[in-house]
Design an enzyme around this catalytic site. Sequence first.
Site, short mmCIF file in Angstrom:
data_model
loop_
_atom_site.label_atom_id
_atom_site.label_comp_id
_atom_site.label_asym_id
_atom_site.label_seq_id
_atom_site.Cartn_x
_atom_site.Cartn_y
_atom_site.Cartn_z
N ASP A 305 38.94 30.10 43.06
CA ASP A 305 38.83 30.82 41.80
C ASP A 305 39.68 32.10 41.92
O ASP A 305 40.21 32.42 42.98
CB ASP A 305 37.37 31.14 41.46
C1 BGC Z 1 37.08 32.30 36.28
C2 BGC Z 1 37.53 30.86 36.22
C3 BGC Z 1 38.88 30.75 35.60
C4 BGC Z 1 39.85 31.62 36.37
C5 BGC Z 1 41.26 31.56 35.85
C6 BGC Z 1 38.15 33.22 36.85
O1 BGC Z 1 37.81 34.55 36.66
O2 BGC Z 1 35.92 32.38 37.06
O3 BGC Z 1 36.59 30.11 35.52
O4 BGC Z 1 39.29 29.43 35.58
O5 BGC Z 1 39.41 32.97 36.29
O6 BGC Z 1 41.38 32.17 34.65
#
Ligand code: BGC
Length: 782
Positions: A305
């Site tokens: 993530d």
């Molecule tokens: C979130 C994810 C997301 C990623 C990319 C993160 O902060 O937890 O769900 O896919 O950002 O935007």
Amino acid sequence: MKRQIRCRLPLVIAILLFFSASLLAQQHRSVNLLQGRPLSSNLSDPDTESKIENLLKQMTLEEKVGQLVQYSVGTPTGPGTGRTGYEEMIEKGHVGSLFNLSDAKAANHYQHIAVEKSRLHIPLLYGLDVIHGYRTEFPVPLAMASTWDPEVVEVAARIAASEAAANGVRWVFSPMVDIARDARWGRIIEGEGEDPYLVSVLAKAYVRGYQGQSLRAGDGVLACPKHYVGYGAAEAGRDYNTTEISEHTLREVYFPPFYAALDAGAETIMSAFNSLNSVPASANPFTLKDVLRREWGFNGLVVSDWTSVGELIGHGVATNGKMAAYRAFSGGVDMDMESNLYHEHLVGLVKSGKVPETEIDDAVRRVLRVKFAVGLFERPYTDEKLADHGELPKENVEAARTAAERSFVLLKNDGAVLPLNSKFKTFALVGPLADDAGEMLGSWGGHSQAKDAVTLRSALVARVGADHVKYAKGGEIGKATDEQIGKAVAAAKSADVVIVALGENAPEMTGEAASRAHLDLPGRQEALLEQVAATGKPTVLLLFSGRPLTLPWAFEHVPAVLEAWYPGIQAGPALVRTLFGEAVPSGRLVVTWPRAVGQIPIYYNALSTGRPAGNADLSKPPSKGTPKFVSRYVDEANTPQFPFGFGMSYTQFHYSKPELRGEAVSAKTLSEMLRSRQEDAKPVLSVSADVTNSGKVAGEEVVQAYIRLRGTSVAEPLRKLRGFQRVRLAPGETKRVAFPLTAEAFAIWDQNNEHNVEPCEVTVWISPDSARGEAVQLEITE
Ligand code: BGC
């Protein structure tokens, strides 16, 4: 003439077929929760593998590591790292993927550098959070799940995929399949609720929709189930917080949706932020290697993530960037989203002998494989003419409206206030959410545009005429003056009926980093509601929220309450059709709705205690004389405001007692069937009931099948969902609804964490929700 987004004919046909099919009773799709049958990948064919090996041979170590590195180039979706200008890195082959960019022109700009200027011409893979639509914004995921309609979900994902792909996005960070039992957690809005079975069925629908018939087809995008794993169990509902989940509960509750998504063909997965049993999920060899790779046989790509590799320092399992990169990579994360730590340290870690280059090679293979799978080597560029410019196609808009109508959950309808009486001629419309197009799109609005969204006010005016709508906003979501409330009360007094549109502010109060400790209506909205209702005019409350809200006053005093969630671009038309009865509510709750924050976590598939309250009335706090030493609150009911699976209709459905059909079943035979890992396990039993529409209008009922097992080696939930079907019934019509049950329906993770069927007593319900219904018993013998 305005240009339309071009839409491929097969997509239109697919949509039409889906919706005509879903008019009929939907067939039960069995879902594999086995987690034992090794996953098979469709991506590796000998030709592609030899191309991958050929590339690998030519790659320097720096170029290999480059494939494992991903950066955000658009609007940041996490704490900004402040970096920009990746052209030089791309030219050197030091970037494998970019995300947050959805402008076809910009995508082509970077792609030209990768393909034409980098030494090995390896294209970039573009990712994006396409969460509930790309341009055609559908209801938020929690609402989509409330449709209990896999076909609706699949169609939405197909449309989103085709729009995203037309803009160069070939990888979507969706579906979010985190089980959530805590309404305080802002991200409960992004998932499908609290039940592993339902989330698994919908996870599969999302993956089918996103990936389409073939990823290579050009309009298929790679799905990425997230956040693996346990993220939804953040302690106290506070985003990013610690999670403690036993292996048993991981296997029973949190793993199944991920397994289901991978089983449906997802080739990528995102590791989560949270620390899980003290080991962060983005460096967790148990979940990422033992379970995901070895047990499930997943051979796809694991992406971290946003900066979750760097956050290993925050968790305290790394003291510097190098250690964080080492822990994440050796823990099972292939690609580093945004931390920049693989870029900075992986080469050194290989050179110092800490990380074997063969492991880097494997991770690179996984990246290249998905790039080949979506045809990037043949077609790296996006046709800018296909991109997102013109008007939305009619069929997309209709799909969004259908989804919204099916997602609304009618929570209360005393005196049949709804549908609105044709005698009502003047409508007071009040509340901060009655005319706010942007809010209708919910959080993660993606690339939707407020101009595409139709508000309740404009749809109501279009239907009854401006002269018949007395609109008064009544204040903002977070604040209101006495004067604003006074105007709303005046509007109410001058009308035949009052429609009140209240709720949360989507971007600030729902989604990521938006946990709430209080679940009431923000600002002075409750005061507005109370004063408007005090006029004595029939009042309908429409709630726009990304989670259940604790509103005891409203549920007691307002005659009609409809949970509308954030319905997407067709909010207004879908609501107006529902208010006037052209669409009959058929959404059902996918999360248990608490009465009070103090009841959380509250979920239907809980275990019994050793001191259950027996036959006591749990719908109110105990009164004098009730037994003391039982599991309950002294100041609140045990029961929720509304149970999981609940939702009303404009008609009524009657259920007959369920009947079982099938041979006597033994635990031994069923366990053998489980172990034989049959692709389509044969049902061993069937349970069925007659469902009758006993009301005056046609409606759709979501018929639900639950079981409870007693006498097993581990305590089993009070009820577990094992099937559901949406059934359309004309007034007076009866349909026999049958649920085939396979060995898997009775399988549990036993006290040794083995997947088995044990001898036990089984109760089976066919019911309208998780708290009602008649049951039948059966025995699973030795
Ligand atoms: C979130 C994810 C997301 C990623 C990319 C993160 O902060 O937890 O769900 O896919 O950002 O935007």
